[in-house]
Design an enzyme around this catalytic site. Structure first.
Site, PDB file in Angstrom:
ATOM      1  N   ALA A   1       6.343 -11.301  -9.570  1.00 15.49           N
ATOM      2  CA  ALA A   1       7.278 -12.359  -9.175  1.00 15.49           C
ATOM      3  C   ALA A   1       6.861 -13.042  -7.874  1.00 15.49           C
ATOM      4  CB  ALA A   1       8.703 -11.825  -9.072  1.00 15.49           C
TER       5      ALA A   1
ATOM      6  N   HIS B   1       7.996  -5.453  -4.665  1.00 16.53           N
ATOM      7  CA  HIS B   1       7.042  -5.185  -5.751  1.00 16.53           C
ATOM      8  C   HIS B   1       5.836  -6.143  -5.758  1.00 16.53           C
ATOM      9  CE1 HIS B   1       9.529  -8.189  -7.764  1.00 16.53           C
ATOM     10  NE2 HIS B   1      10.432  -7.321  -8.180  1.00 16.53           N
TER      11      HIS B   1
ATOM     12  N   ASP C   1      11.760   0.304  -9.633  1.00 15.85           N
ATOM     13  CA  ASP C   1      12.424  -0.890 -10.177  1.00 15.85           C
ATOM     14  C   ASP C   1      13.048  -0.544 -11.531  1.00 15.85           C
ATOM     15  OD1 ASP C   1      13.383  -3.471 -10.256  1.00 15.85           O
ATOM     16  OD2 ASP C   1      11.490  -4.386 -10.859  1.00 15.85           O
TER      17      ASP C   1
ATOM     18  N   ALA D   1      11.889  -6.956 -17.488  1.00 22.06           N
ATOM     19  CA  ALA D   1      13.238  -6.727 -16.961  1.00 22.06           C
ATOM     20  C   ALA D   1      13.324  -5.359 -16.306  1.00 22.06           C
ATOM     21  CB  ALA D   1      14.262  -6.845 -18.083  1.00 22.06           C
ATOM     22  N   GLY D   2      12.572  -5.172 -15.242  1.00 27.12           N
ATOM     23  CA  GLY D   2      12.546  -3.874 -14.586  1.00 27.12           C
ATOM     24  C   GLY D   2      11.683  -2.902 -15.364  1.00 27.12           C
TER      25      GLY D   2
ATOM     26  N   HIS E   1      10.284 -12.353  -5.228  1.00 27.14           N
ATOM     27  CA  HIS E   1      10.819 -13.346  -6.178  1.00 27.14           C
ATOM     28  C   HIS E   1      10.709 -14.725  -5.536  1.00 27.14           C
ATOM     29  CE1 HIS E   1      12.277 -10.865  -9.505  1.00 27.14           C
ATOM     30  NE2 HIS E   1      12.492  -9.945  -8.587  1.00 27.14           N
TER      31      HIS E   1
END
Length: 423
Positions: A254, A250, A307, A342-343, A229
């Site tokens: 992001a 991940h 995730d 969102a995941g 992120h």
């Protein structure tokens, strides 16, 4: 909200899984299996589990019978010996980045943790690091205390992963921008004190004013910081890994992507042998051509993660991620407010099925990415104070985290965690 399944049936499953994990490990043996783990494939494989750990393994009936006699077991005792009938035997899956399932998030309290864990456990995820979403600091600290308390009675919970609040605003994804913070030393101390040793990893944007110092502070406390992120480029990512970060959160998502004049953080992770790289193998977060490319970037260092959020194992509909509204359509979760991903609703069982049956990844390598590699991220592939015995292989001395899987579909059929039968 739609229900994942019949509420009574789900409650029975949760009670079964929770009760088994809080009980004592059994004694059992499995014969006539096809073993697949990071060390390779063996047919006519057998193992014996005593006290929650694998006591002995081998191939062939004669050796099995001789070992049973040495251990005082009757090799013909049908109550102890399970004939796998040629099914695939693998270590239990380890998910180091997951937010929940079966309508509940791991941030939602003790009962929610029991339910969400059951939703993953029955599909073969025998150990899980519980990912906590960005929230106000006091809420995060309360959630860490809950995870720490759960670890006292449940061997399947490895600790917590904080995905936030120390994330870049420009790469926040589905995290609440009102709760994002710079990781000042006092905030790091506050989280470490609340956690009482339960934080396994924390995702940090290293370019934040205190990003690199926070990475050092967490690493010194035994936490594995993760780069993610983040709007960091190659050089900042390098500095983060040299400061103690050991995971890339991940990969591809992001963060800055690959560019021939702006390499971004991914090459910094790929070239550093100390770094474990997370990858969401659902074909949505990362398209299949990049999944295959990413899997080959760093051999033996890619860990499949889910995730996954509360909608995992549930129908499409409206859900929550922290305080944010999420809509799930065709199994894909997006924020209602801005459409950001969102995941996921992924299970590691499905990630393995995709890897082997769709992407053509060798079974031993796919299983490694869901077992031994995530264990290595925290040193759980060796004896350690958290699990006691190592995780990630079907070998003597390792935890009796075991799956029996259909060889055609790779669907999980039987599950043991620490010698306890969950399914």
């Amino acid at each position: 909200m739609q229900m994942c399944e019949d509420s009574q049936s789900r409650a029975q499953t949760v009670a079964q899984v929770t009760g088994a994990l809080e009980g004592r490990p059994g004694r059992f043996a499995i014969t006539n299996a096809r073993k697949v783990d990071a060390q390779g494939i063996e047919d006519d494989f057998w193992l014996i589990s005593l006290g929650g750990r694998i006591e002995a393994t081998g191939c062939g009936l004669a050796e099995f019978e001789a070992t049973c006699r040495k251990l005082g077991m009757d090799p013909a005792d049908g109550s102890l010996v399970r004939d796998a009938q040629g099914r695939v035997l693998t270590p239990g899956y380890i998910d180091i980045h997951s937010h929940g399932s079966w309508e509940y998030s791991f941030d939602d309290g003790p009962q929610a943790i029991d339910t969400a864990r059951a939703g993953h456990a029955v599909h073969g995820t025998t150990r899980q690091v519980l990912s906590l979403i960005t929230n106000p600091m006091n809420d995060i600290c309360d959630n860490l205390r809950t995870v720490r308390s759960k670890m006292d009675t449940r061997p399947d919970i490895l600790g917590a992963h904080l995905e936030g609040p120390f994330l870049a605003l420009t790469r926040k994804g589905a995290h609440d921008p009102q709760c994002l913070r710079d990781p000042e030393p006092a905030l790091v101390d506050q989280l470490l004190e609340a956690a009482d040793g339960c934080i396994r990893q924390i995702t940090i944007a290293p370019e934040l004013p205190h990003g690199l110092s926070a990475i050092r502070q967490f690493a010194d406390a035994g936490v594995v910081p993760a780069v993610g992120h983040s709007d960091a480029g190659y050089e900042i990512a390098q500095k983060a890994f040299n400061a103690g970060a050991g995971i890339m959160t991940h990969m591809f998502n992001a963060m800055n992507g690959l560019h021939h004049r702006k390499p971004g953080p991914i090459p910094a992770a790929v070239e550093d042998p100390r770094v474990v790289i997370e990858l969401i193998n659902d074909g949505f977060h990362v398209q299949d051509p990049m999944l295959k490319l990413g899997f080959d970037f760093a051999p033996h260092r890619v860990a499949f993660i889910t995730d996954s959020m509360a909608a995992t194992g549930c129908p499409d509909g409206a859900y929550k991620l922290g305080a944010l509204d999420v809509d799930v359509e065709d199994g894909h979760a997006r924020l209602v407010s801005n459409g950001a991903i969102a995941g996921s609703t992924l299970l590691l069982e499905v990630a393995i099925q995709r890897a082997v049956l769709e992407l053509g990844i060798a079974p031993a390598l796919a299983i490694e990415a869901a077992t031994l590699t995530p264990a290595k991220a925290f040193g759980f592939d060796r004896p350690n104070p958290v699990t006691g015995v190592p995780l990630g292989l079907l070998a003597p001395g390792y935890a009796a985290d075991i799956l029996l899987t259909d060889p055609a579909s790779w669907a999980v059929q039987d599950v043991w965690c620490a010698g306890r039968k969950l399914r």
